[in-house]
Scaffold this active site. Structure first.
Site, short mmCIF file in Angstrom:
data_model
loop_
_atom_site.label_atom_id
_atom_site.label_comp_id
_atom_site.label_asym_id
_atom_site.label_seq_id
_atom_site.Cartn_x
_atom_site.Cartn_y
_atom_site.Cartn_z
N ASP A 1 6.02 30.00 -4.35
CA ASP A 1 6.41 29.78 -2.96
C ASP A 1 7.93 29.85 -2.87
O ASP A 1 8.62 28.98 -3.37
CB ASP A 1 5.95 28.39 -2.48
CG ASP A 1 4.43 28.31 -2.30
OD1 ASP A 1 3.72 29.08 -2.97
OD2 ASP A 1 3.97 27.46 -1.52
N LYS B 1 4.33 31.64 4.89
CA LYS B 1 4.13 30.19 4.99
C LYS B 1 5.14 29.62 5.97
O LYS B 1 6.28 30.07 6.00
CB LYS B 1 4.30 29.61 3.57
CG LYS B 1 4.30 28.11 3.47
CD LYS B 1 4.35 27.70 1.97
CE LYS B 1 4.67 26.22 1.83
NZ LYS B 1 4.80 25.80 0.43
N LYS C 1 -0.21 30.49 5.37
CA LYS C 1 -0.23 29.09 4.93
C LYS C 1 0.65 28.22 5.81
O LYS C 1 1.86 28.24 5.68
CB LYS C 1 0.23 28.98 3.46
CG LYS C 1 0.34 27.55 2.95
CD LYS C 1 0.69 27.49 1.48
CE LYS C 1 1.03 26.07 1.04
NZ LYS C 1 1.47 25.98 -0.36
#
Lengths: 305, 308
Positions: free
Chosen positions: A142, A205, A241
């Site tokens: 991430d 995300k 996400k």
């Protein structure tokens, strides 16, 4: 091979503008669906399987991460037939601990890299950070984008950085955190989503969870629509996400409704949709137990982490 | 042009028109709502029942709280528990006293409501004054009950052994059907004096002053969620009261034997502390006792090694 057929990189200044009022209206509609009994149980199970169980604190220790991994594999042993969560999300230094603890469970380990959460570090440091996490065994990375550069209009810098991190990831999946709480407008959210997807993100995300506001329904809707447009254009699926601020089962169900009505069934799996959350799992477990026993539950009867 | 309408003057003491209401004025009626987490929502169910006086005059539409209203109140009470139980005993005492101050200044309204619900004027006055005094009484106990219930225990080993009380947590109170004000005030005050947070189901037949008491709570310094007040039917709510796993104690002020049995057996699910207050004369000194506080407390005993 993750390269797509030759495609020119678009001019990101021309990303579609977002009708904020329209998006907020549409997003609020998703909260009005009535999901009860069997459908609710199905939905809650799906939510559990989509959770990236997260601990991202300065005070994290190996013990804390092991504890969390145990929780990931044993969400509630008193309740038969629960799925596992999708992944554990930790800092790079704790990847190895998590990897060992989760051995054989099929649960992925995600690491936040690139000077998370601010991203204020030289590119070389970010790449080293990423490579370290991958070497430690992270299945997913991430990364955070450079919001300062983005807000300055230096889109090429942001694009190049994502592309280079993607290269450093190797086999690991790349999730790109836009930190929408710092992007100010939905126009920017859309533009950042476009940049991230074209630069090679596997997932986009919303947030680090360190900035408020974190994930919201409207922001997630804008990003989902960006993913949909990208899919229509290229045929390539990108995951989504939302992270941060999703603590209640009911809200998670609203998100699922949104995914279903925006993207269709294809995205309704942990492979393409995830929740970044720490306390959501317990609330879902409480709701599932409520459905089963008929009695409202207390947090006293569920593990803390 | 002078109006010479011959509308009957509203009866003395009727809520339809107090002293200054003129025949031309449309009276502003009060909406009786729930009190959850420091806010006044209507019931999510949209249901209500109509309250009538003995003469058949309509007194108001009262919310019929639902399972979900109760669920929300438990969430509010649980959220408020940490802060409320951590307040110093002296501070809780000050806040209870503040409640008494606020009630004192609004006596007239409560007397009015009690008479509408069938009390005589004299009895209503007596009950309201007793309610104010009752708040002061329990305010006084906040920082004193620990002294009389805690103990240093003699033990046979080299330990310093002592027991202190801790609040049990979220308390559901089924207020008495009669003495709707003093009963509610006594049970609420004794619960929160000891650091608990509470959800109170008001008297079904006499709910007016319960809702007005919520306004008193709201203008005092009681944090939102410490006292939540529901109105509605006990028969449809009791099952949810007794089975909710996040409720730690249930206080029932009534004498229905079947109800008492149900509360006792259902409470075993999470070992709720059932407390029964039957046949209590709420106006008398019988309702003034620190045991009303200790009934909703847990005893924590600590073994502290000495001489090592």
């Amino acid at each position: 091979m993750n390269t797509m057929p030759t495609m020119t990189i678009p001019n990101f200044s021309l990303s579609p503008r977002i009708d904020q009022v329209g998006i907020e209206e549409r997003a609020s509609r998703f909260t009005k669906r009535s999901i009860k009994t069997a459908a609710k149980i199905e939905g809650l199970n799906l939510v559990l399987s989509m959770i990236d169980l997260t601990t991202l604190e300065g005070k994290d220790t190996a013990g804390k991460v092991k504890q969390l991994c145990y929780k990931a594999m044993h969400l509630n042993d008193a309740y038969e037939g629960l799925p596992n969560v999708a992944a554990i999300c930790v800092y790079p230094t704790l990847v190895k601990v998590a990897k060992n603890a989760l051995k054989g469970s099929g649960i992925n380990v995600a690491a936040v890299a690139t000077a998370f959460p601010s991203g204020q570090a030289p590119k070389s440091v970010k790449i080293a950070d990423t490579k370290f996490a991958v070497r430690q065994g992270a299945d997913e990375i991430d990364m955070v984008i450079s919001r300062g550069k983005f807000l300055n209009g230096d889109y090429n810098f942001v694009f190049d950085e994502i592309a280079e991190i993607k290269e450093a990831c190797g086999e690991a999946h790349l999730k790109v955190i836009l930190e929408t709480g710092e992007l100010n407008t939905l126009d920017n959210v859309r533009r950042a989503s476009d940049i991230a997807m074209h630069a090679g993100a596997d997932f986009i995300k919303t947030s680090t969870g360190k900035i408020s506001p974190a994930a919201t329904l409207p922001v997630t809707l804008v990003m989902l629509e960006a993913i949909r447009d990208y899919y229509y254009k290229t045929g390539k699926m990108i995951g989504m996400k939302p992270a941060g601020g999703i603590a209640k089962a009911k809200l998670a169900l609203h998100y699922l409704v949104m995914v279903k009505e925006t993207m269709g069934d294809a995205w309704m799996t942990p492979a393409w949709f995830r929740f970044g959350a720490s306390s959501l799992a317990n609330d879902v477990l409480m709701q599932l137990t409520k459905q089963k026993t008929g009695n409202y539950q207390s947090l006293n009867y569920f593990s803390l982490d | 042009m002078p109006t010479t309408t011959k509308k009957a003057k509203p009866k003395e003491g009727s809520h339809r028109g107090s002293a200054q209401s003129s025949a031309n004025r449309l009276n502003v009626q009060k909406t009786y709502k729930l009190f959850i987490g420091g806010k006044f929502p209507r019931t999510e169910s949209g249901r209500y029942y109509t309250l009538k006086s003995a003469e058949g005059e309509q007194l108001g539409n009262i919310c019929r709280a639902s399972r979900k209203d109760f669920r929300e109140s438990v969430l509010a009470a649980r959220a408020a528990f940490k802060g409320w139980s951590a307040k110093s005993a002296f501070n809780r005492s000050q806040i209870l006293y503040r409640l008494a101050e606020m009630l004192e200044g609004r006596q007239a309204q409560f007397i009015d409501e009690l008479t509408m619900q069938g009390s005589t004027k004299v009895a209503a006055q007596k009950e309201v004054i007793a309610a104010v005094d009752r708040l002061v009484y329990y305010a006084g106990w906040c920082d004193k009950y620990q002294q009389i219930f805690s103990a240093v225990n003699p033990v046979a080993s080299s330990h310093f052994n002592f027991s202190v009380l801790e609040p049990t947590g979220v308390v559901v109170i089924v207020a008495p059907e009669e003495n709707s004000l003093i009963g509610l005030v006594t049970t609420a005050a004794s619960a929160i004096a000891g650091g608990n947070t509470s959800i109170i189901l008001a008297s079904e037949s006499k709910p007016l002053c319960a809702v007005s008491f919520a306004e008193v709570i709201n203008t005092s310094d009681v944090p939102g969620g410490v006292i939540n007040i529901l109105t509605g039917k006990l028969s449809e709510l009791i099952g949810h009261f007794t089975t909710h796993m996040d409720v730690n104690s249930i206080v029932y002020c009534g004498d229905d034997r079947a109800m008492i049995k149900k509360i006792k057996s259902d409470s075993t699910s999470n070992l709720k502390r059932p407390v029964f207050r039957t046949a209590i004369n709420w106006l008398s000194a019988e309702a003034e006792t620190p045991y009303f506080i200790s009934d909703m407390q847990e005893t924590k005993t600590t073994w502290h090694p000495i001489g090592i």
